[in-house]
Design an enzyme around this catalytic site. Structure first.
Site, PDB file in Angstrom:
ATOM      1  N   ARG A  45      12.144  -0.901  10.602  1.00  0.00           N
ATOM      2  CA  ARG A  45      10.924  -0.492  11.301  1.00  0.00           C
ATOM      3  C   ARG A  45      10.723  -1.333  12.546  1.00  0.00           C
ATOM      4  NH1 ARG A  45       5.444   0.157   7.840  1.00  0.00           N
ATOM      5  NH2 ARG A  45       4.543  -0.836   9.674  1.00  0.00           N
ATOM      6  N   LYS A  74       0.826  -1.216   0.000  1.00  0.00           N
ATOM      7  CA  LYS A  74       0.000   0.000   0.000  1.00  0.00           C
ATOM      8  C   LYS A  74       0.859   1.265   0.000  1.00  0.00           C
ATOM      9  CE  LYS A  74      -2.324  -0.837   3.761  1.00  0.00           C
ATOM     10  NZ  LYS A  74      -1.753  -2.120   4.207  1.00  0.00           N
ATOM     11  N   ARG A  89      -9.316   1.647   9.143  1.00  0.00           N
ATOM     12  CA  ARG A  89      -8.743   0.354   9.504  1.00  0.00           C
ATOM     13  C   ARG A  89      -9.706  -0.478  10.345  1.00  0.00           C
ATOM     14  NH1 ARG A  89      -3.092   0.838   8.828  1.00  0.00           N
ATOM     15  NH2 ARG A  89      -1.909  -0.994   9.475  1.00  0.00           N
ATOM     16  N   ARG A 139      -0.189  -7.956  13.642  1.00  0.00           N
ATOM     17  CA  ARG A 139      -0.794  -6.991  12.712  1.00  0.00           C
ATOM     18  C   ARG A 139      -1.704  -7.705  11.711  1.00  0.00           C
ATOM     19  NH1 ARG A 139       4.691  -4.776  11.125  1.00  0.00           N
ATOM     20  NH2 ARG A 139       3.741  -3.898   9.263  1.00  0.00           N
TER      21      ARG A 139
HETATM   22  P1  ADP Z   1       1.157  -1.877   8.044  1.00  0.00           P
HETATM   23  O1  ADP Z   1      -0.010  -1.681   7.136  1.00  0.00           O
HETATM   24  O2  ADP Z   1       2.343  -2.491   7.383  1.00  0.00           O
HETATM   25  O3  ADP Z   1       0.793  -2.626   9.312  1.00  0.00           O
HETATM   26  P2  ADP Z   1       1.135   0.997   8.773  1.00  0.00           P
HETATM   27  O4  ADP Z   1       2.292   1.898   8.573  1.00  0.00           O
HETATM   28  O5  ADP Z   1      -0.090   1.230   7.951  1.00  0.00           O
HETATM   29  O6  ADP Z   1       1.708  -0.478   8.543  1.00  0.00           O
HETATM   30  O7  ADP Z   1       0.678   1.010  10.318  1.00  0.00           O
HETATM   31  C1  ADP Z   1       1.603   0.810  11.358  1.00  0.00           C
HETATM   32  C2  ADP Z   1       0.891   0.928  12.701  1.00  0.00           C
HETATM   33  O8  ADP Z   1       0.357   2.253  12.863  1.00  0.00           O
HETATM   34  C3  ADP Z   1      -0.316   0.008  12.912  1.00  0.00           C
HETATM   35  O9  ADP Z   1       0.057  -1.288  13.319  1.00  0.00           O
HETATM   36  C4  ADP Z   1      -1.091   0.781  13.981  1.00  0.00           C
HETATM   37  O10 ADP Z   1      -0.516   0.607  15.265  1.00  0.00           O
HETATM   38  C5  ADP Z   1      -0.876   2.225  13.581  1.00  0.00           C
HETATM   39  N1  ADP Z   1      -1.963   2.686  12.688  1.00  0.00           N
HETATM   40  C6  ADP Z   1      -1.832   3.029  11.378  1.00  0.00           C
HETATM   41  N2  ADP Z   1      -3.017   3.403  10.865  1.00  0.00           N
HETATM   42  C7  ADP Z   1      -3.928   3.263  11.859  1.00  0.00           C
HETATM   43  C8  ADP Z   1      -5.343   3.450  11.959  1.00  0.00           C
HETATM   44  N3  ADP Z   1      -6.072   3.865  10.909  1.00  0.00           N
HETATM   45  N4  ADP Z   1      -5.947   3.216  13.149  1.00  0.00           N
HETATM   46  C9  ADP Z   1      -5.243   2.812  14.197  1.00  0.00           C
HETATM   47  N5  ADP Z   1      -3.922   2.581  14.178  1.00  0.00           N
HETATM   48  C10 ADP Z   1      -3.257   2.806  13.029  1.00  0.00           C
END
Ligand code: ADP
Length: 192
Positions: A135, A15, A90, A146
């Site tokens: 990361r 993504k 999410r 996750r």
């Molecule tokens: P990935 O999709 O690889 O898990 P992201 O960078 O999208 O990585 O998200 C990393 C972390 O940031 C998530 O595991 C969560 O803790 C937090 N996060 C990101 N977007 C949201 C969201 N919309 N609501 C709640 N937590 C979020």
């Protein structure tokens, strides 16, 4: 026209990478909630510190925090002519809040683009990324958590967008260029 897109798909499906390319192509900002949290964390802001506990465990940051952050970001002038949301919504609650935010601005979503990828391939990609980017949440136990959170909380959103005729699913397995071309072709009818 204004492209207003939501990106869906499991962690590791590409993504962020494809979202950034697509944002460049469409001339709209890519708004990644994960990236905003990580930036805040690296700067040691209160928002970053609050998010850290959840992120490090692979859990979602509380909706109250995330929704407020996205509402603020969507109100910035550069989002007025379109955006790509990566990592938001999410869960079903966030999807409802996004609907409200869009309605308040008088906007409608162009499409929800879902990148489909085999789970083990996604894990491999993230473990590889960990070696390059370092990361903190790209360790295998946190990656697995996750993915669990994705299945439980994020996956149900797809059917919601599907029921509205807004869901576009693209195979995320392939070279970066192949996936980009697939995305552009699949989105074309939604962006004209
Ligand atoms: P990935 O999709 O690889 O898990 P992201 O960078 O999208 O990585 O998200 C990393 C972390 O940031 C998530 O595991 C969560 O803790 C937090 N996060 C990101 N977007 C949201 C969201 N919309 N609501 C709640 N937590 C979020």
């Amino acid at each position: 026209m204004s492209a207003r897109l939501v990106l869906l798909g499991p962690p590791g499906s590409g993504k962020g990478t494809q979202g950034a390319l697509l944002a460049d192509f469409l001339g709209v900002p890519e708004i990644s909630t994960g990236a905003i949290f990580r930036k805040n964390l690296s700067e040691g802001t209160p928002l970053g510190l609050e998010a850290q506990t959840y992120m490090s465990q692979g859990h979602l940051v509380p909706d109250s925090v995330t929704n407020a952050m996205v509402a603020d970001r969507l109100s910035q002038p550069d989002a007025a002519d379109g955006f790509i949301l990566d990592g938001y919504p999410r869960n079903v609650e966030q999807a409802g809040v996004l609907d409200q935010m869009l309605a308040e601005h008088g906007w409608t979503l162009s499409a929800a683009l879902e990148l489909d990828l085999d789970e083990e391939l996604a894990v491999k990609r993230m473990l590889h990324r960990a070696e390059i980017e370092g990361r903190a949440d790209d360790t295998e136990p946190v990656i697995r958590e996750r993915l669990t959170v994705y299945h439980q909380q994020t996956e149900p959103i797809s059917s919601l967008y599907k029921a509205r005729g807004d869901l576009v699913v693209v195979d995320g397995d392939g070279t970066l260029e192949q996936v980009t071309e697939r995305i552009k072709a699949a989105l074309a009818p939604y962006l004209s």
